[in-house]
Write an enzyme that holds these catalytic residues in place. Structure first.
Site, PDB file in Angstrom:
ATOM      1  N   GLU A  34     -25.929  -1.335 -22.557  1.00 45.76           N
ATOM      2  CA  GLU A  34     -26.914  -1.309 -21.219  1.00 45.76           C
ATOM      3  C   GLU A  34     -27.713  -2.284 -21.392  1.00 45.76           C
ATOM      4  O   GLU A  34     -28.225  -2.836 -22.320  1.00 45.76           O
ATOM      5  CB  GLU A  34     -27.567   0.072 -21.450  1.00 45.76           C
ATOM      6  CG  GLU A  34     -28.590   0.418 -19.968  1.00 45.76           C
ATOM      7  CD  GLU A  34     -29.088   1.659 -19.891  1.00 45.76           C
ATOM      8  OE1 GLU A  34     -30.227   1.801 -19.590  1.00 45.76           O
ATOM      9  OE2 GLU A  34     -28.321   2.771 -20.234  1.00 45.76           O
ATOM     10  N   ARG A  59     -38.272  15.645 -15.342  1.00 45.09           N
ATOM     11  CA  ARG A  59     -38.531  14.536 -14.580  1.00 45.09           C
ATOM     12  C   ARG A  59     -38.434  14.882 -13.088  1.00 45.09           C
ATOM     13  O   ARG A  59     -39.391  14.352 -12.427  1.00 45.09           O
ATOM     14  CB  ARG A  59     -38.004  13.100 -15.103  1.00 45.09           C
ATOM     15  CG  ARG A  59     -38.268  11.874 -14.197  1.00 45.09           C
ATOM     16  CD  ARG A  59     -37.531  10.669 -14.851  1.00 45.09           C
ATOM     17  NE  ARG A  59     -36.083  10.956 -15.001  1.00 45.09           N
ATOM     18  CZ  ARG A  59     -35.291   9.784 -15.311  1.00 45.09           C
ATOM     19  NH1 ARG A  59     -35.932   8.578 -15.705  1.00 45.09           N
ATOM     20  NH2 ARG A  59     -34.084   9.999 -15.521  1.00 45.09           N
ATOM     21  N   ARG A  71     -31.889   1.559  -8.682  1.00 46.34           N
ATOM     22  CA  ARG A  71     -31.241   0.550  -9.604  1.00 46.34           C
ATOM     23  C   ARG A  71     -32.094  -0.776  -9.711  1.00 46.34           C
ATOM     24  O   ARG A  71     -31.809  -1.276 -10.663  1.00 46.34           O
ATOM     25  CB  ARG A  71     -29.698   0.052  -8.796  1.00 46.34           C
ATOM     26  CG  ARG A  71     -28.794   1.448  -8.659  1.00 46.34           C
ATOM     27  CD  ARG A  71     -28.562   1.866 -10.103  1.00 46.34           C
ATOM     28  NE  ARG A  71     -27.536   2.841  -9.913  1.00 46.34           N
ATOM     29  CZ  ARG A  71     -27.059   3.607 -10.887  1.00 46.34           C
ATOM     30  NH1 ARG A  71     -27.240   3.552 -12.067  1.00 46.34           N
ATOM     31  NH2 ARG A  71     -26.177   4.522 -10.629  1.00 46.34           N
TER      32      ARG A  71
END
Length: 335
Positions: free
Chosen positions: A329, A156, A223
Site C-alpha cells: 500500500e 468510525r 481516495r
C-alpha cells in the site's frame, strides 16, 4: 533516509507544511504544530515541550526511526482534553488520540472519533483534510470473531454518521497495521472556509460504498483530498472496483497500485479542482510504502526508485495491510 528537506510553504490558508526528519534533525519546537515518531515500541500521545507528540510502533530492529513533523503556520496553542492531545495555529488543527488494546473496538473507536469531531467543530476546524488510523492486529480477529479492521471501521462509520453535516466531508485517510497493539489516530483539519475538495478514483469503488462483504460498515475515507494546492493521497493498494487483484503477486500488485495513483492524480481526474492540470508519479513526495512481507521490500524499493523522483522522500514500513491478500500500500503527498 536520504534528502530530508523542508517542503515549500505557501500563503494559502489550508496548505500544511509537513516533512520527514531523522531523530538528530529535530526542528525548533516553537515552529512545530505536531510530531509523530515512527519507532519500534510506540507511546501514547503527550505534550512534549508543548508539542503534541505520539509514537507509533511501526519500525523493526533493523529500520531507522523517523519523525513526521507538521510545521506551524502561526502561533500555536496546544492542549489536552480527556484522551485528546491537540494544537491549533489559526489555520490548522492537529489532533491525536490512542485507543488502547481491547477485545472489541467498535464503541471505543466511535467514542474516540466523536470526541475528536466535537473538539474540531468547537474550535472552528470542521474541514478534516487528512487522517491516519494505525491499527494493531489489523487483520486479526476480535473477541467476537470479526476482523479488527472491520470492527474499527464500524465505530468510525457510526461517528461520521453522527456528525454528518457538521464535519464537512469524508477526507483522505490511511488505515494500516502496526507492530504493536491498540489504535493510534491522528489528523489535520482546516477552518470552515477552507477550499477543500475530496476526490475519488474512476478505477475504484468509493470505499464508503463497499458492499457488506467487506464488513458491517464500509470504510469512511476519500481516495484523495485537494486543499489549498496540496494533494493528500490516501493509502492506495491493488484494488480495482472493490476487489483485490494479483493476489500473491507482488510485482502485479505494485504495478496496479502505481497505476491507481497515476489515474487518481491525472489531469482528467483533477480537471475540476486544478485548472493547471494533474500530476505524474514523479511529483509525489513524503511517500510511505507499506509492505506486508519483509522479503518483498527490496523488489518494492527497486520498483519505486524507478518511478518516483530521485529527491522524493520515501520510507518503507513492514506492517500488515487492511486485507490479508494485499501485499503493498502506498500513500503520498503533492505540493
Amino acid at each position: 533516509m536520504p534528502g530530508f528537506v523542508d517542503l515549500l510553504s505557501s500563503p494559502r490558508e489550508v496548505r500544511q507544511n509537513i516533512k520527514f526528519e531523522q531523530p538528530g534533525e529535530q526542528s525548533d519546537s516553537q515552529n512545530i504544530l505536531a510530531r509523530v515518531v515512527f519507532e519500534k515500541n510506540g507511546f501514547a500521545p503527550e505534550l512534549h515541550k508543548g508539542v503534541p507528540t505520539l509514537g507509533v510502533p511501526m519500525t523493526t530492529e533493523t529500520e531507522p526511526e523517523f519523525h513526521e513533523v507538521f510545521a506551524a503556520s502561526g502561533p500555536v496553542v496546544a492542549g489536552k482534553e480527556g484522551g485528546l492531545v491537540y494544537a491549533v495555529d489559526g489555520r490548522h488543527l492537529f489532533c491525536t488520540v490512542q485507543v488502547t488494546e481491547r477485545d472489541v473496538y467498535r464503541d471505543a473507536a466511535r467514542i474516540a472519533y466523536d470526541s475528536a469531531f466535537e473538539l474540531a467543530t468547537r474550535l472552528g476546524y470542521p474541514n478534516i483534510l487528512r487522517m491516519w488510523n494505525l491499527v494493531g492486529g489489523i487483520i486479526d480477529s476480535n473477541a467476537d470473531g470479526m476482523e479488527i479492521y472491520r470492527d474499527f471501521c464500524s465505530g468510525r462509520a457510526e461517528a461520521f454518521s453522527l456528525w454528518a453535516g457538521r464535519i464537512l466531508h469524508i477526507p483522505a485517510a490511511t488505515g494500516i497495521g502496526t507492530r504493536g497493539n491498540g489504535v493510534y489516530l491522528y489528523f489535520i483539519a482546516g477552518r470552515a472556509d477552507a477550499d477543500v475538495h475530496h476526490l475519488e478514483n474512476p478505477r475504484q469503488t468509493p470505499a464508503y460504498h463497499y458492499p457488506d462483504s467487506y464488513g458491517p460498515k464500509a470504510p469512511n475515507f476519500a481516495r484523495a483530498t485537494f486543499a489549498g494546492g496540496t494533494l493528500y493521497i490516501s493509502g492506495t493498494a491493488s484494488i480495482i472496483g472493490d476487489e483485490t487483484v494479483h493476489k500473491g503477486d507482488i510485482a502485479g500488485q505494485v504495478d496496479v497500485t502505481l497505476e491507481n495513483i497515476a489515474t487518481l492524480i491525472s489531469t482528467e481526474n483533477l480537471e475540476k479542482v486544478r485548472p493547471e492540470g494533474g500530476y505524474s508519479l514523479r511529483d509525489l513526495d513524503l511517500i510511505k510504502v507499506y509492505v506486508s512481507r519483509s522479503e518483498d521490500i527490496p523488489f518494492v524499493r527497486s520498483r519505486c526508485e524507478e518511478v518516483f523522483a530521485p529527491d522524493a522522500r520515501v520510507v518503507y514500513l513492514n506492517v500488515d495491510i487492511c486485507r490479508p491478500d494485499l501485499l503493498v500500500e502506498i500513500e503520498a503527498m503533492v505540493q
